[in-house]
Design a protein around this motif. Structure first.
Motif, PDB file in Angstrom:
ATOM      1  N   HIS A  54       0.818  -1.197   0.000  1.00 59.24           N
ATOM      2  CA  HIS A  54       0.000   0.000   0.000  1.00 59.24           C
ATOM      3  C   HIS A  54       0.864   1.264   0.000  1.00 59.24           C
ATOM      4  O   HIS A  54       0.392   2.334   0.371  1.00 59.24           O
ATOM      5  CB  HIS A  54      -0.925   0.011   1.224  1.00 59.24           C
ATOM      6  N   ASP A  57      -0.647   4.031  -2.349  1.00 55.35           N
ATOM      7  CA  ASP A  57      -2.100   4.172  -2.450  1.00 55.35           C
ATOM      8  C   ASP A  57      -2.538   5.628  -2.316  1.00 55.35           C
ATOM      9  O   ASP A  57      -3.479   6.071  -2.971  1.00 55.35           O
ATOM     10  CB  ASP A  57      -2.799   3.335  -1.382  1.00 55.35           C
ATOM     11  N   TRP A  58      -1.863   6.373  -1.465  1.00 52.39           N
ATOM     12  CA  TRP A  58      -2.221   7.771  -1.251  1.00 52.39           C
ATOM     13  C   TRP A  58      -2.045   8.593  -2.527  1.00 52.39           C
ATOM     14  O   TRP A  58      -2.707   9.605  -2.722  1.00 52.39           O
ATOM     15  CB  TRP A  58      -1.361   8.377  -0.145  1.00 52.39           C
ATOM     16  N   PHE A  59      -1.154   8.141  -3.401  1.00 51.12           N
ATOM     17  CA  PHE A  59      -0.817   8.912  -4.594  1.00 51.12           C
ATOM     18  C   PHE A  59      -1.785   8.669  -5.746  1.00 51.12           C
ATOM     19  O   PHE A  59      -2.209   9.599  -6.423  1.00 51.12           O
ATOM     20  CB  PHE A  59       0.609   8.566  -5.034  1.00 51.12           C
ATOM     21  N   PHE A  60      -2.142   7.418  -5.965  1.00 55.59           N
ATOM     22  CA  PHE A  60      -2.984   7.095  -7.114  1.00 55.59           C
ATOM     23  C   PHE A  60      -4.378   7.685  -6.942  1.00 55.59           C
ATOM     24  O   PHE A  60      -5.012   7.528  -5.909  1.00 55.59           O
ATOM     25  CB  PHE A  60      -3.045   5.583  -7.332  1.00 55.59           C
ATOM     26  N   GLY A  61      -4.803   8.377  -7.974  1.00 54.48           N
ATOM     27  CA  GLY A  61      -6.109   9.012  -7.946  1.00 54.48           C
ATOM     28  C   GLY A  61      -6.108  10.367  -7.266  1.00 54.48           C
ATOM     29  O   GLY A  61      -7.147  10.995  -7.124  1.00 54.48           O
ATOM     30  N   SER A  62      -4.927  10.841  -6.850  1.00 52.29           N
ATOM     31  CA  SER A  62      -4.873  12.116  -6.139  1.00 52.29           C
ATOM     32  C   SER A  62      -4.778  13.306  -7.081  1.00 52.29           C
ATOM     33  O   SER A  62      -4.955  14.434  -6.667  1.00 52.29           O
ATOM     34  CB  SER A  62      -3.688  12.131  -5.168  1.00 52.29           C
ATOM     35  N   MET A  63      -4.506  13.053  -8.362  1.00 53.35           N
ATOM     36  CA  MET A  63      -4.345  14.136  -9.324  1.00 53.35           C
ATOM     37  C   MET A  63      -5.625  14.265 -10.159  1.00 53.35           C
ATOM     38  O   MET A  63      -6.219  13.267 -10.546  1.00 53.35           O
ATOM     39  CB  MET A  63      -3.145  13.843 -10.235  1.00 53.35           C
ATOM     40  N   SER A  64      -5.981  15.503 -10.440  1.00 62.03           N
ATOM     41  CA  SER A  64      -7.165  15.729 -11.279  1.00 62.03           C
ATOM     42  C   SER A  64      -6.862  15.315 -12.711  1.00 62.03           C
ATOM     43  O   SER A  64      -5.693  15.196 -13.115  1.00 62.03           O
ATOM     44  CB  SER A  64      -7.555  17.209 -11.248  1.00 62.03           C
TER      45      SER A  64
END
Length: 100
Positions: A54, A57-64
């Motif tokens: 993990h 995990d904090w990074f993926f999906g954090s960018m528009s």
């Protein structure tokens, strides 16, 4: 101190050897460990669940979507610039006779 004893087994038929090695490879263990399991010297292991990491995990999906598109464009521009620099360097080397 290790209280184990080593054995040498000779005259294993090639077919049995291949079968044992294939089983060990399929299970992801050494041939020695497979043989110890077969003679009951090791308790059967529970099937291992694959490790799940993990770390990012904090990074993926954090960018528009817009931010990701902008980053993709920047990366593409840098790749094109790097290709252009490499081509220019090649042509300069070729002009100096370094590629003859």
């Amino acid at each position: 101190m290790n209280d184990s004893i080593q054995y040498t087994v000779r005259d294993i038929p090639p077919a049995i050897d291949a079968q044992l090695k294939a089983q060990a490879k399929k299970q992801g263990i050494s041939l020695n460990k497979l043989l110890l399991k077969k003679i009951g010297a090791l308790p059967p292991q529970k099937s291992k669940k694959p490790k799940v990491y993990h770390d990012l995990d904090w990074f993926f999906g954090s960018m528009s979507k817009e931010g990701a598109d902008e980053l993709d464009a920047i990366i593409m521009e840098e790749r094109q610039a790097a290709r252009k620099r490499a081509q220019e360097e090649y042509e300069a080397e070729k002009a100096r006779g370094e590629w003859d």
